[in-house]
Motif scaffolding. Structure first.
Motif, short mmCIF file in Angstrom:
data_model
loop_
_atom_site.label_atom_id
_atom_site.label_comp_id
_atom_site.label_asym_id
_atom_site.label_seq_id
_atom_site.Cartn_x
_atom_site.Cartn_y
_atom_site.Cartn_z
N VAL A 342 -12.20 88.50 -53.62
CA VAL A 342 -12.51 87.79 -52.27
C VAL A 342 -11.44 86.84 -51.88
O VAL A 342 -11.09 85.92 -52.41
N LEU A 343 -10.61 87.57 -51.09
CA LEU A 343 -9.14 86.98 -50.71
C LEU A 343 -9.53 85.68 -49.62
O LEU A 343 -10.03 85.95 -48.57
N TYR A 344 -8.89 84.82 -49.60
CA TYR A 344 -9.04 83.72 -48.86
C TYR A 344 -7.79 82.84 -48.59
O TYR A 344 -6.74 83.08 -49.09
N ASN A 345 -7.79 82.22 -47.50
CA ASN A 345 -6.66 81.21 -46.99
C ASN A 345 -7.36 79.88 -46.65
O ASN A 345 -8.44 79.94 -46.67
N LYS A 346 -6.44 78.98 -46.49
CA LYS A 346 -7.08 77.74 -46.02
C LYS A 346 -7.64 77.50 -44.92
O LYS A 346 -8.93 76.71 -44.78
N ASP A 347 -7.57 78.53 -43.97
CA ASP A 347 -8.44 78.36 -43.00
C ASP A 347 -9.56 79.17 -42.86
O ASP A 347 -10.71 78.93 -42.18
N ASN A 348 -9.63 80.03 -43.71
CA ASN A 348 -11.08 81.03 -43.96
C ASN A 348 -11.90 80.66 -45.01
O ASN A 348 -12.69 81.28 -45.33
N PHE A 349 -11.45 79.78 -46.07
CA PHE A 349 -12.16 79.69 -47.38
C PHE A 349 -13.64 79.30 -47.14
O PHE A 349 -14.55 79.94 -47.80
N GLU A 350 -13.94 78.34 -46.34
CA GLU A 350 -15.32 78.05 -46.35
C GLU A 350 -16.19 79.11 -45.48
O GLU A 350 -17.38 79.33 -46.30
N SER A 351 -15.68 79.97 -44.78
CA SER A 351 -16.42 81.00 -44.05
C SER A 351 -16.69 82.12 -45.22
O SER A 351 -17.92 82.82 -45.33
N LYS A 352 -15.65 82.28 -46.00
CA LYS A 352 -15.56 83.31 -47.10
C LYS A 352 -16.87 83.01 -48.21
O LYS A 352 -17.32 83.69 -48.51
N VAL A 353 -16.76 81.68 -48.63
CA VAL A 353 -17.87 81.24 -49.53
C VAL A 353 -19.20 81.48 -48.90
O VAL A 353 -20.01 82.13 -49.54
N LYS A 354 -19.28 81.05 -47.65
CA LYS A 354 -20.56 81.09 -47.10
C LYS A 354 -21.12 82.61 -46.85
O LYS A 354 -22.26 83.11 -47.32
#
Length: 394
Positions: A342-354
């Motif tokens: 699950v690749l993330y960056n600082k801008d989409n981290f929270e939405s990826k987790v949720k």
């Protein structure tokens, strides 16, 4: 052909702590033996060595150096030097006695460096000097790390230049040693590490709930990080990424496990947690034994997370995958593990987790099944061991 796997001297094999290189040596040796090869481990003497069926020839060091210094301080460095000098003496004796060519497979810069310094070229003609680079720092941009490499990794520099066969765990390191150390590409083998998929495996829902009860986290959502506690691994960055999510959801917890390399860094983490009122949601699990204990901890997590600035090859990724636990990986450091992560960056981290980790349960199960398949199909120790031995038998 007789193969000698050279243990690093950091902690004895089988490792009782999560020591990545020692785990690799143990699993690689086991796989090579299963493949029908004649393999022996040379390791530091330990009167309290964990039971094993592996053949281990011990190197004596003073008793005050037999404990493991996880802070990697002066005692650790002294231990490395004394063990490596004694090790060189043992290897010289092996070469003197043998009439056949043998393989010395090194995994640590001190060990091979002192072997090079304390043996003659004629002596070394009776062995294949194999070296695996486990140091992630070699994968960074050259201009950024060259001064550090020259100061702290000069031994590894020389080891890689003098190895008969050099094993590299990622493409960036391969490019650096070819372009900046002048290592012949024909001497380099690009290789992976593996995972024991029988040990690291998904457990039943009942077993997972029992493990959560044991750790006092029943009913909690768990993000787990496994690795030594210091800046490179980024436990502080993980907590900061998760802070808002934890404040929104009191059932969300961040658990982390591993040896404390930097005590001041760990104290800063604890202060941040206290200052932000997260004491009930952040829990340090200490050092865990590799194998069954670590697999239990993986299995109580909904996801693991990696924020390392650099890694040669992250064992915790393939362990997590093998346990069926998805991993959150910073997209700027995805390396070979982008498939399945699950690749993330600082801008989409929270939405990826949720949305991915705590979203649709059916989609999550498919992701869990997928990462398990990636581990079983791509990171078999038997296949990786064959890649090593085939290169020695050419």
């Amino acid at each position: 052909m007789k193969i000698y796997e050279i243990a690093t001297g950091y902690t004895s094999i089988p490792a009782t702590i999560s020591a990545a290189t020692e785990i690799v040596i143990e699993q690689l040796t086991t796989a090579m033996i299963s493949n029908g090869k004649d393999v022996e481990i040379i390791d530091i003497r330990d009167k309290n060595r964990k039971d094993t069926n592996l053949k281990i020839d011990e190197v004596a060091v003073p008793s005050f150096l037999t404990s493991t210094d996880t802070s990697l301080g002066i005692i650790h460095k002294l231990k490395r030097v004394i063990y490596s000098i004694s090790l060189a003496g043992k290897l010289k004796k092996i070469l003197k006695k043998t009439n056949d060519k043998v393989v010395f497979h090194f995994h640590n810069q001190y060990n091979m460096f002192f072997f090079l310094k304390l043996t003659g070229k004629k002596e070394r003609e009776k062995c294949i000097m194999a070296y695996t680079n486990h140091s992630g720092i070699w994968s960074l941009e050259w201009e950024e790390v060259e001064p550090t490499l020259k100061k702290r990794y000069f031994q590894e520099w020389e080891c890689q230049q003098n190895a008969d066969i050099l094993y590299i765990l990622n493409d960036d390191t391969k490019a650096n040693v070819i372009n900046h150390l002048g290592v012949d590409e024909n001497k380099i083998v690009r290789i992976n590490n593996g995972v024991n998929t029988d040990v690291y495996r998904p457990l039943s829902l009942q077993e997972k709930e029992a493990i959560k009860a044991d750790y006092g986290v029943t009913g909690k959502k768990i993000i787990l990080q496994v690795g030594s506690v210091y800046d490179n691994k980024g436990q502080d960055r993980a907590i900061k990424y998760l802070t808002q999510l934890m404040k929104e959801d009191p059932d969300l917890m961040y658990l982390y496990a591993g040896g404390i390399v930097d005590e001041e860094y760990h104290n800063r983490i604890k202060k941040y947690v206290a200052d932000n009122g997260l004491d009930a949601q952040v829990k340090y699990l200490g050092m865990l034994s590799p194998g069954e204990e670590l697999n239990r901890v993986y299995n109580m997590a909904d996801a693991t997370i990696s924020l390392s600035k650099y890694e040669a090859f992250s064992l915790v990724v393939v362990e997590s995958y093998s346990a069926g636990v998805p991993m959150l990986i910073d997209e700027s450091n995805k390396s070979v593990f982008s498939i399945g992560a699950v690749l993330y960056n600082k801008d989409n981290f929270e939405s990826k987790v949720k949305d991915i980790i705590f979203g649709d349960k059916e989609n999550y199960q498919q992701l869990s099944d997928s990462v398990r398949s990636i581990a079983t199909n791509n990171y078999s120790w038997a296949a990786i061991a064959k890649n090593y031995t085939d290169s020695w038998e050419k």
